[in-house]
Design an enzyme around this catalytic site. Structure first.
Site, PDB file in Angstrom:
ATOM      1  N   SER B 161      53.475 -71.325 -55.182  1.00  0.00           N
ATOM      2  CA  SER B 161      53.737 -71.301 -56.318  1.00  0.00           C
ATOM      3  C   SER B 161      55.625 -70.896 -56.691  1.00  0.00           C
ATOM      4  O   SER B 161      56.119 -71.829 -56.049  1.00  0.00           O
ATOM      5  CB  SER B 161      53.261 -70.169 -57.340  1.00  0.00           C
ATOM      6  OG  SER B 161      53.360 -70.451 -58.703  1.00  0.00           O
ATOM      7  N   ARG B 231      49.959 -61.913 -69.580  1.00  0.00           N
ATOM      8  CA  ARG B 231      49.336 -62.087 -68.509  1.00  0.00           C
ATOM      9  C   ARG B 231      47.840 -63.092 -68.651  1.00  0.00           C
ATOM     10  O   ARG B 231      47.295 -63.777 -67.738  1.00  0.00           O
ATOM     11  CB  ARG B 231      48.885 -60.835 -67.920  1.00  0.00           C
ATOM     12  CG  ARG B 231      48.117 -60.716 -66.657  1.00  0.00           C
ATOM     13  CD  ARG B 231      48.737 -61.606 -65.504  1.00  0.00           C
ATOM     14  NE  ARG B 231      47.962 -61.188 -64.289  1.00  0.00           N
ATOM     15  CZ  ARG B 231      48.314 -61.594 -63.065  1.00  0.00           C
ATOM     16  NH1 ARG B 231      49.381 -62.511 -62.899  1.00  0.00           N
ATOM     17  NH2 ARG B 231      47.419 -61.435 -62.007  1.00  0.00           N
ATOM     18  N   ASP B 327      44.497 -77.882 -58.962  1.00  0.00           N
ATOM     19  CA  ASP B 327      45.595 -77.208 -59.410  1.00  0.00           C
ATOM     20  C   ASP B 327      46.285 -78.062 -60.653  1.00  0.00           C
ATOM     21  O   ASP B 327      46.943 -78.985 -60.222  1.00  0.00           O
ATOM     22  CB  ASP B 327      46.824 -76.897 -58.311  1.00  0.00           C
ATOM     23  CG  ASP B 327      47.853 -76.122 -58.733  1.00  0.00           C
ATOM     24  OD1 ASP B 327      48.096 -75.620 -59.959  1.00  0.00           O
ATOM     25  OD2 ASP B 327      48.809 -75.670 -57.894  1.00  0.00           O
ATOM     26  N   HIS B 360      45.285 -73.280 -59.342  1.00  0.00           N
ATOM     27  CA  HIS B 360      46.426 -72.743 -58.781  1.00  0.00           C
ATOM     28  C   HIS B 360      46.498 -71.784 -57.756  1.00  0.00           C
ATOM     29  O   HIS B 360      47.008 -71.692 -56.825  1.00  0.00           O
ATOM     30  CB  HIS B 360      47.475 -72.682 -59.789  1.00  0.00           C
ATOM     31  CG  HIS B 360      48.934 -72.344 -59.434  1.00  0.00           C
ATOM     32  ND1 HIS B 360      49.639 -73.205 -58.797  1.00  0.00           N
ATOM     33  CD2 HIS B 360      49.589 -71.063 -59.457  1.00  0.00           C
ATOM     34  CE1 HIS B 360      50.825 -72.627 -58.230  1.00  0.00           C
ATOM     35  NE2 HIS B 360      50.648 -71.235 -59.017  1.00  0.00           N
TER      36      HIS B 360
END
Lengths: 211, 389
Positions: B161, B231, B327, B360
């Site tokens: 990432s 979040r 992803d 992901h």
């Protein structure tokens, strides 16, 4: 995992791949297009200290190669060769995959563009047993090398040794070496006689470069 | 029973606070925004031992909300390290073989200089006076840590990432200092969709009255709600629809029927709320603003007329690019763009797409095929580098 054709192996490596490896000098830069599970790459990198890379269409083949420490990407000969710069490699290899490409002529052109030399092998469709089967049965031939029925074979652009010679002339390529192979991938004794090769060889193996 | 193991309140192993170094005195760090930092702190962890010729060092670059506690308990939560699964003796990142370093990014909130830390000039928390940083700045600061450790060349730089962005930046900016590079679930430029998600997160934070214009540390408040919502939104992007369906479906939380209210009726709601609440305990809201911004600004091709291959001109680095099928935050085609650019330079590159429905976050989770790929690539690179097996 099977490639487009099924071939015998010696000490776990296809015999014809060893013939190809013999054509490649130590420490060259090589791109193996359609590298399968990386047999040739493995021989080249471990025995000849070659900077060996591969392109493979099947994800399972790619993962097997990378897990064995080989530099391989998932890609397609018809699509991905255009990305490479001119003369990036000493040798570009296409072993028994040409007949499974969409545009074989373009693939060969790309190979001699990105490599100083190209090594191409393919099943010879003028092999006498193939001729005989078509003549006597009137059906699509199946041989040990080309063992799938017409409706599921990935081999969509089959050619003969003579056809390939024509293509090389057309593209103005120099045939540096031609080897005619038996079913088991060994060289035949008549490797210099085209007439015999086109009739009796199961496989043609050519070393090419631009004129 | 003769002896009792040491048990921390969280029930995990004793917390190792790691190392921290103050840099910049002799050579200020010039940031992309133009500001120079002449006093900055970098906090880092190491695992394994550096060999005599310093050729076995691997830098692990952490993701947006990651930290340097790769394989040791988190000092705040007591939870196991975020990559403990693959870091350790005999594991893909083998601590018997490699010397692993992970540095908390510049702008982070786990000990490296960032908005949460005290500005040495003013004696107050930096807050929004901390300069806006970029991925390149993070990498520059990491390079200073390696200078400090006298490590000239890294055997490998690995990260997923945002960590993968740093890997690409490393290969671009310091090709001679990187032998092998493994960008995982990453991209060479942050997409419009990803910038959009980041903006949602930032808006959630700044809309929280407790954010106090960024001065919450001085005022003594915490923008919990805002950071938790940021979040929660982000966490959805780390998963995949099949994974959510497999894990939660439409299952209800501790009840047999919906309540005709706005309580967490569904398990997926309860899960997300939990993700939000626990995140707030370990992360700083302003850090979240700064680091997401750094990712937004990342575009390796931009300074090369949009031609990514020029960012890797004649690169000597061996690459292994890895992506995951499900992803959608950093989809495979973005990895393929990197591979295509590297091919244009005839670089030594491997590219593997791992079949996974975990989205992901797959790079953090159990994926045997991923482990095999990483192990195999590192083994091949180690042979080339002459590291003992």
């Amino acid at each position: 995992m099977n490639g487009p054709v099924t071939l015998p192996r010696v000490a776990d490596t296809r015999v014809d791949l060893l013939l190809i490896a013999d054509m490649i000098p130590s420490r060259s830069r090589v791109l193996d297009v359609g590298c399968g599970e990386g047999d040739l790459l493995h021989v080249l990198s471990t025995q000849k200290d070659v900077d060996a890379r591969g392109i493979e269409i099947s994800q399972a083949g790619v993962n097997a190669c990378v897990s064995n420490g080989l530099s391989v990407i998932q890609g397609d000969a018809d699509i991905d060769l255009v990305d490479y710069p001119d003369q990036a490699f000493d040798y570009v290899v296409l072993s028994l995959t040409l007949q499974a490409t969409r545009n074989p002529r373009r693939v060969v052109e790309e190979m001699v563009r990105i490599g100083r030399h190209a090594i191409v092998s393919f099943p010879n469709f003028a092999f006498w047993k193939i001729r005989l089967q078509l003549l006597t049965r009137g059906q699509m031939p199946e041989t040990q090398l080309l063992d799938e029925p017409w409706w599921e074979t990935p081999n969509i652009h089959l050619c003969t040794i003579r056809d390939f010679e024509d293509l090389c002339r057309d593209l103005n390529l120099v045939v540096e070496k031609r080897v005619y192979l038996n079913r088991d991938g060994t060289a035949t004794w008549f490797s210099s006689i085209e007439q015999l090769g086109n009739l009796f060889a199961q496989q043609g193996l050519f070393l090419l470069r631009r004129a | 029973m003769t002896s009792q193991p040491v048990v921390t309140p969280a029930g995990s192993q004793p917390v190792d606070q790691g190392f921290s170094v103050e840099l910049g005195h002799e050579r200020p760090l010039r940031l992309d925004c133009g500001v120079e930092l002449d006093r900055f702190t970098m906090a880092y962890q190491t695992y394994g031992a550096l060999n005599a010729d310093k050729s076995n060092a691997i830098l692990i670059c952490h993701a947006l909300t990651g930290d340097q506690y790769v394989a040791s308990a988190h000092p705040t939560t007591g939870k196991a390290g975020w990559w403990e699964r693959i870091v350790g003796p005999g594991k893909p990142l083998d601590t018997d073989r490699y010397f692993l370093i992970c540095v908390n990014v510049l702008g982070g909130c786990m000990g490296s200089s960032g908005p949460k830390e005290i500005n040495p000039e003013t004696g107050k928390p930096w807050g929004l006076t901390f300069p806006v940083i970029t991925i390149a700045d993070m990498v520059r600061a990491q390079a200073r840590v390696l200078d400090y450790l006298s490590i000239e060349q890294l055997f490998a730089v690995i990260g997923g990432s945002m960590g993968g962005m740093q890997v690409l930046q490393w290969a671009h900016a310091y090709p001679e200092r990187v032998f092998a590079a493994v960008p995982i679930a990453a991209a060479a430029r942050h997409s419009a969709q990803n910038i959009a998600f980041h903006e949602v997160g930032r808006q959630a934070i700044t809309a929280d009255p407790n954010w106090q214009g960024g001065n919450y540390l001085e005022v003594g408040t915490v923008p919990r709600a805002g950071l938790a919502v940021a979040r929660m939104a982000a966490h959805i992007t780390y998963l995949s629809e099949p994974a959510l369906r497999r894990k939660f479906g439409r299952k209800l939380q501790d009840r047999n029927r919906v309540t005709y209210g706005f309580d967490a009726d569904f398990q997926v709601e309860s899960y997300l709320r939990h993700q939000g609440i626990t995140f707030v305990e370990r992360f700083d809201a302003n850090s979240y603003l700064y680091i997401t911004r750094a990712m937004d600004y990342f575009d390796l091709a931009a300074e090369h007329d949009d031609t990514l291959s020029l960012a890797f001109e004649k690169t000597p680095v061996r690459f292994c690019v890895i992506s995951f099928t499900s992803d959608w935050l950093f989809p495979t085609w973005e990895s393929r763009d990197i591979v295509r650019a590297l091919n244009a330079e005839a670089a030594n590159v491997s590219f593997v797409e791992i079949e996974s429905d975990k989205g992901h976050d797959a790079f953090l989770l159990e994926e045997p095929e991923f482990d095999r790929t990483l192990t195999g690539f590192l083994n091949g690179a180690a042979r080339r580098r002459g590291l003992p097996a």
